[in-house]
Design a protein around this motif. Structure first.
Motif, PDB file in Angstrom:
ATOM      1  N   ASN A 155       9.803 -12.484  46.635  1.00  0.00           N
ATOM      2  CA  ASN A 155       8.999 -12.548  45.413  1.00  0.00           C
ATOM      3  C   ASN A 155       9.863 -12.842  44.194  1.00  0.00           C
ATOM      4  N   ALA A 156      11.145 -13.117  44.421  1.00  0.00           N
ATOM      5  CA  ALA A 156      12.090 -13.245  43.311  1.00  0.00           C
ATOM      6  C   ALA A 156      12.539 -14.686  43.127  1.00  0.00           C
ATOM      7  N   LEU A 157      12.932 -14.982  41.907  1.00  0.00           N
ATOM      8  CA  LEU A 157      13.679 -16.204  41.643  1.00  0.00           C
ATOM      9  C   LEU A 157      14.733 -15.886  40.597  1.00  0.00           C
ATOM     10  N   VAL A 158      15.830 -16.624  40.668  1.00  0.00           N
ATOM     11  CA  VAL A 158      16.914 -16.469  39.696  1.00  0.00           C
ATOM     12  C   VAL A 158      17.137 -17.814  39.028  1.00  0.00           C
ATOM     13  N   VAL A 159      17.184 -17.803  37.707  1.00  0.00           N
ATOM     14  CA  VAL A 159      17.344 -19.032  36.942  1.00  0.00           C
ATOM     15  C   VAL A 159      18.339 -18.772  35.816  1.00  0.00           C
ATOM     16  N   THR A 160      19.096 -19.789  35.459  1.00  0.00           N
ATOM     17  CA  THR A 160      20.054 -19.658  34.363  1.00  0.00           C
ATOM     18  C   THR A 160      19.406 -20.119  33.065  1.00  0.00           C
ATOM     19  N   ASP A 161      19.410 -19.246  32.088  1.00  0.00           N
ATOM     20  CA  ASP A 161      18.877 -19.575  30.758  1.00  0.00           C
ATOM     21  C   ASP A 161      19.866 -20.502  30.060  1.00  0.00           C
ATOM     22  N   GLU A 162      19.424 -21.722  29.770  1.00  0.00           N
ATOM     23  CA  GLU A 162      20.336 -22.693  29.161  1.00  0.00           C
ATOM     24  C   GLU A 162      20.787 -22.268  27.763  1.00  0.00           C
ATOM     25  N   ALA A 163      20.015 -21.438  27.110  1.00  0.00           N
ATOM     26  CA  ALA A 163      20.370 -21.001  25.748  1.00  0.00           C
ATOM     27  C   ALA A 163      21.512 -19.996  25.750  1.00  0.00           C
ATOM     28  N   THR A 164      21.620 -19.194  26.814  1.00  0.00           N
ATOM     29  CA  THR A 164      22.626 -18.126  26.846  1.00  0.00           C
ATOM     30  C   THR A 164      23.604 -18.243  28.004  1.00  0.00           C
ATOM     31  N   ASN A 165      23.302 -19.145  28.971  1.00  0.00           N
ATOM     32  CA  ASN A 165      24.099 -19.310  30.197  1.00  0.00           C
ATOM     33  C   ASN A 165      24.105 -18.047  31.046  1.00  0.00           C
ATOM     34  N   ARG A 166      23.075 -17.218  30.908  1.00  0.00           N
ATOM     35  CA  ARG A 166      22.959 -16.014  31.716  1.00  0.00           C
ATOM     36  C   ARG A 166      21.978 -16.247  32.854  1.00  0.00           C
ATOM     37  N   LYS A 167      22.342 -15.714  34.043  1.00  0.00           N
ATOM     38  CA  LYS A 167      21.417 -15.734  35.157  1.00  0.00           C
ATOM     39  C   LYS A 167      20.384 -14.631  34.956  1.00  0.00           C
ATOM     40  N   LEU A 168      19.122 -15.005  35.044  1.00  0.00           N
ATOM     41  CA  LEU A 168      18.036 -14.056  34.833  1.00  0.00           C
ATOM     42  C   LEU A 168      17.096 -14.089  36.032  1.00  0.00           C
ATOM     43  N   ALA A 169      16.504 -12.946  36.322  1.00  0.00           N
ATOM     44  CA  ALA A 169      15.615 -12.838  37.477  1.00  0.00           C
ATOM     45  C   ALA A 169      14.164 -12.721  37.045  1.00  0.00           C
ATOM     46  N   VAL A 170      13.301 -13.311  37.851  1.00  0.00           N
ATOM     47  CA  VAL A 170      11.857 -13.128  37.721  1.00  0.00           C
ATOM     48  C   VAL A 170      11.385 -12.510  39.031  1.00  0.00           C
ATOM     49  N   LEU A 171      10.678 -11.395  38.946  1.00  0.00           N
ATOM     50  CA  LEU A 171      10.083 -10.764  40.121  1.00  0.00           C
ATOM     51  C   LEU A 171       8.576 -10.907  40.012  1.00  0.00           C
ATOM     52  N   ALA A 172       7.980 -11.602  40.980  1.00  0.00           N
ATOM     53  CA  ALA A 172       6.573 -11.976  40.826  1.00  0.00           C
ATOM     54  C   ALA A 172       5.858 -11.930  42.172  1.00  0.00           C
ATOM     55  N   ASN A 173       5.268 -10.798  42.482  1.00  0.00           N
ATOM     56  CA  ASN A 173       4.471 -10.715  43.710  1.00  0.00           C
ATOM     57  C   ASN A 173       3.345 -11.750  43.754  1.00  0.00           C
ATOM     58  N   PRO A 174       2.716 -12.118  42.616  1.00  0.00           N
ATOM     59  CA  PRO A 174       1.657 -13.135  42.684  1.00  0.00           C
ATOM     60  C   PRO A 174       2.166 -14.548  42.982  1.00  0.00           C
ATOM     61  N   ALA A 175       3.492 -14.733  43.036  1.00  0.00           N
ATOM     62  CA  ALA A 175       4.028 -16.081  43.216  1.00  0.00           C
ATOM     63  C   ALA A 175       4.791 -16.260  44.527  1.00  0.00           C
ATOM     64  N   VAL A 176       4.561 -15.370  45.488  1.00  0.00           N
ATOM     65  CA  VAL A 176       5.189 -15.582  46.794  1.00  0.00           C
ATOM     66  C   VAL A 176       4.568 -16.815  47.459  1.00  0.00           C
ATOM     67  N   SER A 177       5.277 -17.331  48.449  1.00  0.00           N
ATOM     68  CA  SER A 177       4.784 -18.506  49.171  1.00  0.00           C
ATOM     69  C   SER A 177       3.474 -18.192  49.875  1.00  0.00           C
ATOM     70  N   GLU A 178       2.646 -19.219  50.006  1.00  0.00           N
ATOM     71  CA  GLU A 178       1.470 -19.075  50.859  1.00  0.00           C
ATOM     72  C   GLU A 178       1.892 -19.049  52.314  1.00  0.00           C
ATOM     73  N   LEU A 179       2.796 -19.956  52.642  1.00  0.00           N
ATOM     74  CA  LEU A 179       3.282 -20.063  54.012  1.00  0.00           C
ATOM     75  C   LEU A 179       4.782 -20.340  53.998  1.00  0.00           C
ATOM     76  N   ALA A 180       5.472 -19.827  54.997  1.00  0.00           N
ATOM     77  CA  ALA A 180       6.873 -20.171  55.245  1.00  0.00           C
ATOM     78  C   ALA A 180       6.945 -20.886  56.586  1.00  0.00           C
ATOM     79  N   VAL A 181       7.574 -22.054  56.597  1.00  0.00           N
ATOM     80  CA  VAL A 181       7.689 -22.860  57.809  1.00  0.00           C
ATOM     81  C   VAL A 181       9.153 -22.845  58.244  1.00  0.00           C
ATOM     82  N   LEU A 182       9.408 -22.272  59.426  1.00  0.00           N
ATOM     83  CA  LEU A 182      10.768 -22.135  59.933  1.00  0.00           C
ATOM     84  C   LEU A 182      11.013 -23.165  61.028  1.00  0.00           C
ATOM     85  N   CYS A 183      11.979 -24.029  60.793  1.00  0.00           N
ATOM     86  CA  CYS A 183      12.325 -25.084  61.750  1.00  0.00           C
ATOM     87  C   CYS A 183      13.837 -25.095  61.914  1.00  0.00           C
ATOM     88  N   ALA A 184      14.320 -24.567  63.013  1.00  0.00           N
ATOM     89  CA  ALA A 184      15.766 -24.430  63.220  1.00  0.00           C
ATOM     90  C   ALA A 184      16.473 -25.776  63.257  1.00  0.00           C
TER      91      ALA A 184
END
Length: 388
Positions: A150-179
């Motif tokens: 449910n997480a993503l990490v993005v770098t804020d271009e204004a501060t060069n800091r890595k910031l996290a977003v935790l968002a249960n409403p934004a998880v994938s609908e499906l995960a497709v695993l292909c080795a």
């Protein structure tokens, strides 16, 4: 379930396949999507399996758009560019295909295209996020677990800091695993990604948010990686080893949603954004000192990590001795079995690492650590970063 403390939830559908194109086509049909946007990087979009999947969708009238501008440690501007591409394609869904950076950008695009604003807005935990359907995640590495996270990490271009977003409403609908997508992953990336997954499990296991069900998953993840990651490193074409490692990384992403990570990931986020240390390597370098720090609060769990890695504790061994043996086992697995390159190759000395102690204390995930962290504690862990 209002008011209940639900400690384990897994809303993402998981599909294992050996035919990526047919599986994506079936998903498009089942979900009624006609205009997916592939969110990926400039290398993954050239992979024969990916090109074949896009062609197969096109044969059936599915109009595919491509946004292939993802880079490692993605910037907030990349998410904004992805939102623009989504709108220009008039997309109705996202197929995120690649490593953690592609998943992070895709999830960010999905959040912003539904909720508006900038992805940086949603680093504020108080900012509401409406449900964000339509993301299908296809990992090409076995590490981040982002396909279930449910997480993503993005770098804020204004501060060069890595910031996290935790968002249960934004998880994938499906995960497709292909080795088959993993078979050409280079050894150094296999090591880094595998260590990331191992540390997701180890840190989640030690987290103050841990629960009995998540603990069982974390134990299995560490077991699978202990037993199959070395084989995947030694022979990238070993499909069974690749599949086992892939499943472990995905399960670790599930555990991540429920137990979170602790100060090892804080260290990796701070040092990664400042010195561009590969994330999976950074958490691997950090883990032994983190285990030592957490041991007074979680002695039995630190011992268990060592046991999973093959430690046989003598009868009557003290907690301090057991912790030392467990930490030595992690270093042996990291440095001798997997042969992660020494941290000294980054050319950064211990004093420079230690100068980031306050930033580590302030980083979002440090609060999940089951002991309060002082600046002196963080400095000690930073000085031990990568010690062999």
């Amino acid at each position: 379930m209002a008011g209940l403390n639900v400690t384990m939830l897994q809303p993402v559908g998981i599909v294992c396949t050996d035919d990526l194109g047919e599986t994506l086509l079936q998903i498009m049909r089942d979900k009624g999507y006609r205009r997916p946007l592939f969110v990926t990087d400039s290398f993954v979009i050239t992979m024969p399996l990916v090109r074949a999947a896009i062609s197969r969708l096109g044969e059936e009238g599915i109009e595919v758009g491509v946004f292939d501008e993802v880079r490692p440690d993605p910037m907030s501007g990349t998410v904004a560019a992805g939102v623009k591409a989504f709108r220009e394609h008039r997309a109705d869904s996202i197929i995120a295909i690649g490593g953690g950076s592609s998943m992070d950008v895709a999830r960010g695009v999905n959040i912003v295209r539904v909720n508006g604003g900038s992805i940086i807005d949603y680093t504020d935990p108080a900012k509401p996020i409406a449900p964000c359907p339509g993301m299908i995640a296809v990992p090409t590495t076995s590490g981040t677990g982002s396909e279930l996270s449910n997480a993503l990490v993005v770098t804020d271009e204004a501060t060069n800091r890595k910031l996290a977003v935790l968002a249960n409403p934004a998880v994938s609908e499906l995960a497709v695993l292909c080795a088959d997508l993993m078979l050409t992953l280079p050894a150094n990336m296999t090591i880094a990604c595998g260590l990331d997954a191992f540390c997701h499990a180890a840190e989640g296991y030690l987290s103050r948010m841990a629960s009995p069900v998540a603990d069982a998953i974390c134990e299995k993840v560490m077991f699978l990686l202990t037993n199959y990651l070395p084989a995947a490193v030694a022979n990238g074409k070993d499909r069974r080893a690749r599949e086992r490692v892939m499943v472990a990384a995905t399960l670790a992403g599930w555990a991540l949603n429920n137990s979170g990570t602790i100060v090892g990931h804080s260290i990796a986020h701070v040092l990664g954004s400042k010195y561009h240390i590969v994330h999976g390597e950074a958490v691997g370098y950090a883990l032994p000192a983190v285990m030592e720090f957490v041991a007074p609060a979680r002695p039995d769990k630190v011992r268990e990590i060592g046991q999973i890695l093959g430690v046989n504790y003598p009868e009557g061994v003290s907690n301090d001795e057991a912790v030392s043996m467990a930490v030595a086992a992690v270093k042996h697995f990291r440095d001798r079995v997997l042969e992660l390159h020494p941290v000294e190759e980054y050319g950064i000395d211990a004093d420079e690492f230690a100068s980031n102690a306050q930033a580590v204390v302030d980083e979002r995930f440090a609060g999940n650590t089951p002991r309060e962290i002082t600046v002196n504690d963080a400095e000690a862990m930073l000085r031990a970063f990568g010690a062999r």
